[in-house]
Every structure is written in C-alpha cells, then in structure tokens.
Design a protein around this motif. Structure first.
Motif: not given
Length: 455
Positions: A203-206, A214-226, A247-252, A289-295
């Motif tokens: 589960k990821v709460n966006c 968020l980017e490193s949390e989702l996709f990770g990073y290589e050694e020595g990147t920063f 599960f991408l919760d609150e994707i909106g 999942a979202t409770n936001r009006p994406l449209e």
C-alpha cells in the motif's frame, strides 16, 4: 504383466473414467499401457488400438508413468508439458499385496488457466462462507477479506459480486467512494482472491508522502545517488510489489510530476530507480483508490487524463453509509461485539433508541466514524447497558425529524423491539419466545437472524 481383465474390463473403466477426469491412462509394472480413456486418446490425437501394449514413453510426451512404477511414489498435481501446453496431472502407483503391479495417471486440468479458474472459484466459495483467514504473516500483511465488508444491502451485495468477477487477471481497478467507506478492504479482497494472493500486497498513501520523497519511495534509488543514500541502494514500493499488487490510495492527491512518471510505469511495465543507468522490468497489478472527483481535477488540469484512463480500466463504486442505512444495525452489532471482546465487557442491553438515532444520523465519516462512535460507547456503557447517553453529544442532538421513517422501517423497529423484549423475558429461550408471540419456531429463528438478536 497386468492383464486388462485382471482388475476391470475396458467397458467398466470407460464408465468410471470418461467423466471423472480429462484423461486417464493405466500402465503395468513394465510401463506398458493397459488402458487409455477415449478422452485422453482424443486429446493426444491417437486411437486406443494404437496405444494398448505400447511403452508409455513412446506414446505420451514428458510422461513419468514409467518412473512411478519404479519408485512406487505418488506424484500429485504435477505440471506436464503436453500438446503445446502445461497440464496438471496425478500419477499413483497400484499395489497388490505390497507389490507394484502398475500405475494410474489422470489429467485433472488441461491447462494452467483451468486450474486458475478452479482456484478462483474455490476462493470465492470460501469468501462466501467467511472461511478465508486473515493471515497477517503473508508477504503483503493482508489483513482483510471480503467478509470484512459488513452488510447485506443490495448495493453491497453488488459490490461483493463485482470484486469476485474482477479479482482474476491483471486488469487495473479504480475504487471510488467517500472517505471511510472501506476502500482498502476492497483492494485487499481483490488481491486475496487473485492468483497473486501469495505475492506481496503493497500500500502507498499518495497523500501522506512528501512530494520530494515520493519518487524514491515508489521507484527506489541506487547506491551513491545522493548524500546519505543507503549503502547498496534501496528498493522502491514497485520493486517490492513485483509479482503482486500495489495499492495506490488517494491517487487523486498525487503530484503532477509523479503522475507523468507513474504513467510511464503503467505503459512500459518498467521502473527507473533514481540514479539507475537502465530501467527494470516489473510485473505489478495496479489498484488505485480516491475520494476525489477526478473528472473535475482533469478539467482543472490537476490530474492527467491519460493516467486516468490507464488506472480506470474498471471502476468500482463503494456506497456511502447513507446509501445503505439498512446495514447500520448489522454494523452496530458487529462493532459492539468486537469492542466488547477487546474491552472485556458484556453488553446485556442495547437501548432501542440507540439504533434509531444511529440509523438516521447522516454519517459524513461513514463506517470509520460509526466504528469510532461504537468503540467509545462500549467504554462508556455501565452495567452492560448501552444507552443513548453513551452517544456523543453531537449525535444525540442531531435532528432526525427531517428524515422521517418509512412505514417499513417503523414496522421493523417495532417488531425488533417486541421480539427482543420477549427474548429477554424468557431468558433467550427461542421456543418459549415463539410460543409467547404466537409464531412458529422457524419464524422466530428467521427474525432473530434478521435483526441480529443473538444472545
């Protein structure tokens, strides 16, 4: 050699095996075929006359029947590549007075997809009977199953049936509904009923992860990147979920920059960790999942339309508690039982007005709010009596006059009250209660079940 008439003749074997499996073969202790069912012959495109007496290895590709008569060990549910596909087969040695005289082999599934359908069917049946256990030791720490979605209103029944239909396969699912309606229960139920159930559920709460992380949390990073990067790098959520479900919760609430990166992941089925030289292939099912009006967010330019269509292969709408008020008494009783057990209290009386007030409250926080209210009530109840005084002030003062009951609701409330008072009077002797009310035993049992009046 075991002759064809030693145990059964072919006619009797045909009666037994033609409808019992997708194919049956019997060999003697030398691995020579003594019987093959007509459906097996048709499957491998050969006639029975051509195979009787032949060495099984020369007739059936990748067979192990000749080995089973040597080892005497059964092989159950084994994969065998046959006629361009994997079949699932059983091979069992035949003994007579502790001596191997042959072996019987059966094809139980003609391809892996058939097995998957059967597995899904069994899981659905287990879910229907509330027999799927919540195994918190699995890879994804999946806590919920479909039976945790309490209620039997038509809208909720429809949701359950849809979950069963979409659980199989890899189709992306977008779960929509107000906060507190149980979207995570649905996401975990889909995963639990899928072929990925033994793989991770992540589960990821966006909305809760800072944009810069968020980017490193989702996709990770290589050694020595920063500076301060973990030695050896770090896997992101998508890599951890590989083979399973994310599960991408609150994707909106996902930042627009990350929306673009997520779209690429969905299109290419690969991720690129921060600092990596090459992308990495992944196999992940997306549930959002979202409770936001994406449209509306799309019109405002705050959510990418192409991403919306990627995650929106199938939408599943969870009704608010206001839309399924008939489930409120079931939920009340469920939460009372849950928290009474936790607190160590025994509720012997629940004031009827409690049900009335809670049924007509508007529940902006949905099930989550109702659960919190009931938990507090259990703590505040005295002498096992849960009264309206246990309810929060803002609910006690809520005006219900603007939401008049229907005739059916009034009749059900009255019937529930009368039956409950009668049961208490006769110390929950159901036959005595039925007699006092002038109704049949089966009727009183049905009413007790309907109104959840268990003692």
């Amino acid at each position: 050699m075991m002759g064809t008439g030693d145990i059964f003749n072919h006619k009797l074997l045909d009666i037994i095996f033609e409808s019992a499996s997708y194919g049956t073969v019997i060999v003697d202790n030398n691995g020579k075929i003594q019987y093959m069912s007509e459906n097996y012959c048709a499957f491998i495109n050969i006639t029975r006359e051509q195979v009787i007496g032949e060495y099984v290895v020369n007739v059936i590709e990748n067979t192990r029947m000749h080995l089973v008569v040597q080892t005497g060990k059964s092989e159950i549910g084994d994969l065998q590549f046959l006629k361009g596909n994997f079949v699932i087969a059983n091979r069992i040695p035949i003994f007579e007075q502790n001596r191997i005289i042959g072996a019987i082999g059966t094809i139980i599934f003609r391809d892996v997809n058939e097995w998957k359908k059967m597995n899904r069917h069994i899981q659905n049946r287990l879910a229907d009977k509330n027999l799927l256990t919540s195994n918190t030791e699995n890879k994804g720490n999946v806590q919920y199953a479909l039976h945790h979605l309490i209620g039997d209103s038509p809208k909720l029944v429809q949701v359950r049936e849809l979950v069963k239909k979409v659980a199989g396969g890899k189709i992306s699912v977008l779960i929509r509904g107000e906060s507190g309606t149980g979207k995570e229960i649905i996401a975990q139920s889909i995963h639990r009923l899928s072929e990925r159930s033994d793989q991770p559920f992540i589960k990821v709460n966006c909305a809760s992860i800072p944009e810069q992380l968020l980017e490193s949390e989702l996709f990770g990073y290589e050694e020595g990147t920063f500076t301060g990067a973990k030695k050896g790098g770090r896997k992101g959520k998508f890599q951890i979920a590989d083979g399973g479900t994310i599960f991408l919760d609150e994707i909106g609430d996902m930042p627009q920059q990350m929306q673009s990166k997520l779209l690429r992941v969905l299109q290419e089925q690969e991720i690129e960790p921060i600092g990596a030289s090459f992308p990495k292939k992944i196999d992940v099912r997306i549930i959002a999942a979202t409770n936001r009006p994406l449209e509306e967010l799309i019109k405002e330019g705050r959510f990418r339309e192409d991403l919306f269509y990627r995650i929106n292969a199938l939408q599943l709408f969870l009704p608010s508690l206001r839309e399924r008020r008939e489930d409120i008494p079931l939920l009340i009783d469920h939460f009372i039982e849950k928290y009474s057990s936790e607190v160590g209290k025994r509720m012997t009386m629940i004031e009827e007005d409690v049900y009335t007030i809670l049924r007509h409250y508007h529940w902006p926080g949905n099930i989550r709010e109702l659960e919190n209210v009931i938990e507090a009530c259990v703590y505040l109840a005295e002498n096992g009596h849960l009264t309206i005084n246990c309810l929060p002030d803002y609910i006690q003062s809520h005006e219900t006059s603007n939401q008049p009951k229907s005739l059916k609701e009034m009749m059900e409330d009255h019937e529930r009250t009368v039956i409950k008072k009668t049961l208490i009077k006769v110390n929950y002797d159901r036959e005595e209660a039925a007699k006092a009310l002038g109704i049949g035993n089966s009727t009183i049992y049905d009413k007790i079940k309907k109104y959840k009046l268990f003692h």
